[in-house]
Scaffold this active site. Sequence first.
Site, PDB file in Angstrom:
ATOM      1  N   ASP A   9       0.872  -1.168   0.000  1.00 44.13           N
ATOM      2  CA  ASP A   9       0.000   0.000   0.000  1.00 44.13           C
ATOM      3  C   ASP A   9       0.915   1.225   0.000  1.00 44.13           C
ATOM      4  OD1 ASP A   9      -1.632   2.136   0.609  1.00 44.13           O
ATOM      5  OD2 ASP A   9      -2.697   1.128   2.229  1.00 44.13           O
ATOM      6  N   ASN A  23      -4.924  14.680 -10.797  1.00 46.40           N
ATOM      7  CA  ASN A  23      -5.526  15.268 -11.990  1.00 46.40           C
ATOM      8  C   ASN A  23      -5.075  16.718 -12.092  1.00 46.40           C
ATOM      9  OD1 ASN A  23      -7.475  16.860 -10.264  1.00 46.40           O
ATOM     10  ND2 ASN A  23      -8.126  14.757  -9.784  1.00 46.40           N
ATOM     11  N   GLY A  31      -9.467   5.976  -6.301  1.00 46.71           N
ATOM     12  CA  GLY A  31      -8.336   5.063  -6.261  1.00 46.71           C
ATOM     13  C   GLY A  31      -7.195   5.521  -5.370  1.00 46.71           C
ATOM     14  N   ASP A  33      -5.261   8.153  -5.553  1.00 47.54           N
ATOM     15  CA  ASP A  33      -5.336   9.581  -5.214  1.00 47.54           C
ATOM     16  C   ASP A  33      -6.155   9.791  -3.948  1.00 47.54           C
ATOM     17  OD1 ASP A  33      -5.286  12.345  -5.296  1.00 47.54           O
ATOM     18  OD2 ASP A  33      -6.670  12.531  -6.975  1.00 47.54           O
ATOM     19  N   SER A 115      -1.925   6.579 -14.300  1.00 47.49           N
ATOM     20  CA  SER A 115      -2.948   6.553 -15.372  1.00 47.49           C
ATOM     21  C   SER A 115      -3.505   5.162 -15.675  1.00 47.49           C
ATOM     22  CB  SER A 115      -2.407   7.158 -16.677  1.00 47.49           C
ATOM     23  OG  SER A 115      -2.294   8.552 -16.578  1.00 47.49           O
ATOM     24  N   GLY A 117      -5.498   3.418 -13.807  1.00 46.02           N
ATOM     25  CA  GLY A 117      -6.794   3.193 -13.186  1.00 46.02           C
ATOM     26  C   GLY A 117      -7.899   3.996 -13.856  1.00 46.02           C
ATOM     27  N   TYR A 119      -7.858   6.568 -15.703  1.00 46.34           N
ATOM     28  CA  TYR A 119      -7.631   7.040 -17.070  1.00 46.34           C
ATOM     29  C   TYR A 119      -7.433   5.927 -18.094  1.00 46.34           C
ATOM     30  CZ  TYR A 119      -7.252  11.675 -14.993  1.00 46.34           C
ATOM     31  OH  TYR A 119      -7.508  12.850 -14.329  1.00 46.34           O
TER      32      TYR A 119
END
Length: 336
Positions: A9, A23, A31, A33, A115, A117, A119
């Site tokens: 993790d 973003n 997720g 973030d 990116s 996940g 995106y």
Amino acid sequence: MPLRIIRQDITKMDCDAIVNPSNKDLQPGGGTDLAIHAAAGPALYEYCKTLGGCPVGAAKLTPAFDLPCKYVIHTAGPNWFLGNRAKSLLISCYKECLKLALENHCESVAFPLISSGTYDYPKDQVLNIAIRTINEFLFEHEMMVYLVVYDKKAYELSKKLFTDISTYIDDHYVLAHSDRSDESRVLRQCLPMQALSSDCRQSTKQSAYRAQRIPIDAYIKLDKSFAYKLFDLIQAKGISTVECYKKANVSKQTWHKIETDKNYKPNKKTAISFAMALELTLEETQMLLSSVGFVLSNSSLFDVIIMYCIENRIYDVLEIDAILFQYDQETLYSKA
């Protein structure tokens, strides 16, 4: 210092900096973030609001607040649907994060697969881009870099590579623990049907006794040490020592031990890493490993994967680590 792929993790990583795949507005999304913001506490969000956002492909640094690391490096990853621009922007994300880590004197940094996940960037392509970009950076700079994967489903090898490796494993992997009936069958094939006669047993004892009386010095013919063999191979391949240990993904400290102590014995994974860096054949690899008492065997899944990589000329240590990780094997990176 090298790159290491680990299952962890990222919010629990004890390193100088972790990377947050955010973003362009630096607003907590989903997720990884969201998990990073939750672990850092509300102060991280308040600080992010003062930064004026972050262009896609760029990176910005903040304190880590309640996280165990010192800093969080936020980067805005590209959406897969941007097409050809997505790859260059994704490479930029990794480069800009590494640049910020270097500028802030970080000795260690942990990355997620940016990116992959929200995106929708294909996971195998993100993995490849991350490994290539980080590896280029590590050829020029000393830093411990972690590629953190929360679980095995978080990335995938390409379908073709996975199929090829699986087929090779099916053809070559021999289970180390055969059942006892198999052992008995082998013994029956090797031994005569009747028991040895007393004369034969006596003759065997006498032969063993005579063999024991031969001076042991006649049997001791030590081969060159690992270090001597390694330096001979480096010279033969025409590469520099720095290029060799960088390609092997070993630390400067490990290289120093080999350089200063010609009798130093690295562990098996380190020896294999050097064989990969030198792009040795399977026979050459076995010879190098034998200098420190190791061998590649069909009874080990780890070894079979290494043999597959050698026979298919997959010599990039970080790519090999990705394959080993996929099969729940220890990666090649080692401190020893």
